[in-house]
Design an enzyme around this catalytic site. Sequence first.
Site, mmCIF file in Angstrom:
data_model
loop_
_atom_site.group_PDB
_atom_site.id
_atom_site.type_symbol
_atom_site.label_atom_id
_atom_site.label_comp_id
_atom_site.label_asym_id
_atom_site.label_seq_id
_atom_site.Cartn_x
_atom_site.Cartn_y
_atom_site.Cartn_z
ATOM 1 N N GLU A 115 0.834 -1.192 0.000
ATOM 2 C CA GLU A 115 0.000 0.000 0.000
ATOM 3 C C GLU A 115 0.872 1.247 0.000
ATOM 4 O O GLU A 115 2.106 1.168 0.114
ATOM 5 C CB GLU A 115 -0.958 -0.012 1.193
ATOM 6 C CG GLU A 115 -1.929 -1.194 1.166
ATOM 7 C CD GLU A 115 -2.866 -1.217 2.353
ATOM 8 O OE1 GLU A 115 -2.752 -0.356 3.241
ATOM 9 O OE2 GLU A 115 -3.726 -2.120 2.396
ATOM 10 N N HIS A 243 -8.950 9.560 3.756
ATOM 11 C CA HIS A 243 -8.625 8.475 2.831
ATOM 12 C C HIS A 243 -8.842 8.995 1.419
ATOM 13 O O HIS A 243 -9.900 9.561 1.121
ATOM 14 C CB HIS A 243 -9.498 7.247 3.084
ATOM 15 C CG HIS A 243 -8.930 6.001 2.476
ATOM 16 N ND1 HIS A 243 -8.932 5.784 1.118
ATOM 17 C CD2 HIS A 243 -8.317 4.930 3.036
ATOM 18 C CE1 HIS A 243 -8.363 4.619 0.863
ATOM 19 N NE2 HIS A 243 -7.972 4.083 2.009
ATOM 20 N N ARG A 291 -0.791 8.744 2.042
ATOM 21 C CA ARG A 291 -2.181 9.178 1.907
ATOM 22 C C ARG A 291 -2.356 10.695 1.912
ATOM 23 O O ARG A 291 -3.230 11.220 1.218
ATOM 24 C CB ARG A 291 -3.023 8.556 3.031
ATOM 25 C CG ARG A 291 -3.240 7.078 2.836
ATOM 26 C CD ARG A 291 -4.013 6.483 3.984
ATOM 27 N NE ARG A 291 -4.260 5.064 3.742
ATOM 28 C CZ ARG A 291 -4.845 4.257 4.617
ATOM 29 N NH1 ARG A 291 -5.234 4.721 5.791
ATOM 30 N NH2 ARG A 291 -5.035 2.985 4.322
ATOM 31 N N HIS A 352 -11.091 9.791 7.522
ATOM 32 C CA HIS A 352 -10.828 8.364 7.698
ATOM 33 C C HIS A 352 -10.235 7.997 9.055
ATOM 34 O O HIS A 352 -10.664 7.040 9.676
ATOM 35 C CB HIS A 352 -9.888 7.904 6.582
ATOM 36 C CG HIS A 352 -9.570 6.444 6.588
ATOM 37 N ND1 HIS A 352 -10.540 5.482 6.451
ATOM 38 C CD2 HIS A 352 -8.381 5.782 6.703
ATOM 39 C CE1 HIS A 352 -9.980 4.276 6.476
ATOM 40 N NE2 HIS A 352 -8.675 4.431 6.647
ATOM 41 N N ARG A 387 -0.518 8.788 9.377
ATOM 42 C CA ARG A 387 -0.417 7.339 9.596
ATOM 43 C C ARG A 387 -0.031 6.606 8.311
ATOM 44 O O ARG A 387 -0.640 6.813 7.272
ATOM 45 C CB ARG A 387 -1.764 6.792 10.107
ATOM 46 C CG ARG A 387 -1.797 5.270 10.248
ATOM 47 C CD ARG A 387 -3.092 4.819 10.874
ATOM 48 N NE ARG A 387 -4.230 4.980 10.001
ATOM 49 C CZ ARG A 387 -4.687 4.037 9.163
ATOM 50 N NH1 ARG A 387 -4.063 2.878 9.080
ATOM 51 N NH2 ARG A 387 -5.761 4.255 8.435
#
Length: 552
Positions: A115, A243, A291, A352, A387
């Site tokens: 990811e 997100h 992100r 998110h 994060r």
Amino acid sequence: MQTDYLVIGSGIAGLVYALKLAQYNPDRKVTIITKASADETNTKYAQGGVAVVNDTEKDSFDKHIEDTLIAGDGLCNEKIVEIVVKEGPARVQEIIDWGTQFDRDKEGDYKLGKEGGHSEYRILHYKDITGWEIERALLEAIEQAPNIEVIKHCFVVDIITQHHLGYLVTKSTPNICCYGVYVLNAQSNRIEKILARNTLLATGGNGQVYRTTTNPYIATGDGIAMVYRAKGRIENMEFIQFHPTALYEAGKRGQAFLITEAVRGDGGILRNVDGEAFMERYDPRRDLAPRDIVARAIDSEMKRTGTEHVWLDCRHMPLEQFKEHFPNIYEKCLSIGIDVAIHMIPVAPAAHYSCGGIKTDEWGRTSIRNLYACGECASTGLHGANRLASNSLLEAMVFAHRCFESVMNSQAALLSETAVQPLDSCPDIFAGGAQPASIVPDWNAEGTSEPQEMILITQSLKELQQVMSDYVGIVRNDVRLERAMKRIDLLFEETEQLYQSTRVSPQLLELRNMISVGYLIIKGASFRKESRGLHFNTDYPEKADLVQNIVL
């Protein structure tokens, strides 16, 4: 009611902690409180998986640590990052032993995903419903533990401290103590007290503060708001992760369907309204950038082209492989007329994850004695300003274990001859054969009446979500933050007046908590005079020389 160990929240953090306590102390009672059904948690909706180093030939702890530090943009606590990454494999093995399944290939080896922000394939997953699978296994294990009681549909109102015993408690009061909680029992519609020597907050996130979020309706920041009211320490609330790819459905508010980052890890490409693959203009890592970068890039493209979404192109991906890896995404898209083999998926950023929260130390201890926090409601120092994808489930497991170890060590100290006696400012209501229930006063609802109009609550909630989305979203500036604070102040005054004059309801309690969380996000964002990680202020587009946490 009195219990040995009190757990508030039934996601991965609360359940792992409860199971460990129950197994280690078979003669003691563990009580789990949840305001909805036991499985309605943020954990349940985690699609991507668990980031953990389990193939040391291709991966390493150092690589995972470095990826986490880069994503955190200078604000991670390096000691905490090392703890979580290195202790993670043992904690993951525990949930596997409790029955959690992860996808394997034909040879029986785990299938590993990749990811945004990760340098290697290290994401353990179960199709695209990893959180659901973990929650299932843990709840089944909980059912087998005779000394665990799960109380559903029970809403925590406030943490009980010496404030409720008649002491003056301020932010500067040393040794604030937690004795349990006041709860609203949905069945009896009465506020009751539950007392415990140790309490864990595992209350999840606060995505419902925003108009569109991937979080379920229960994610209203309750634990964070309660600790702030109890004069505990909160930090880094300005770092709200959006997100990048929630499914866009025109006109829909509330919980949005998440299109996991693993889709881009498998080759999905973001395209703008003109069909251009735009991410290479924003970051050399393109669609697999962290992100915060991807979300800002999408936001920029939407504003530049005047559209409400961009596209995620999966048409070039093998269909059978997509259906095997992402069955729920495939079915959801198909249900609204999108065939991923033919059509691109409309996506837009949605609130998110909260990287800040209740400030804890390396053992999950908060600034309030006998009160622990872990999971999304806590700020452990792992995530910093942003994060890294799929680190949250790992953090929850590691800190659930560390909270458990700390409680056991404290319990052993109490039984030893060298146990430290509580200070005068923190009376021990459980000592010397006392009856704690008689010391802590019952909830006083005198002078309140039944609420007459629910619209006073629902309209305030809409206003809050609108203000937060429009003024305190992905991109901010000082004028927007000032306007947001003025409107939050008014909502706070109106809601507190309603709280003081009417009988409480879950809806009123959630609104009150969300207003507090909104205030903390705005306050943190106003204090941070720079752009870092998830906080981007157009008035301060560069990073400041001094890297610091904003503690409120």
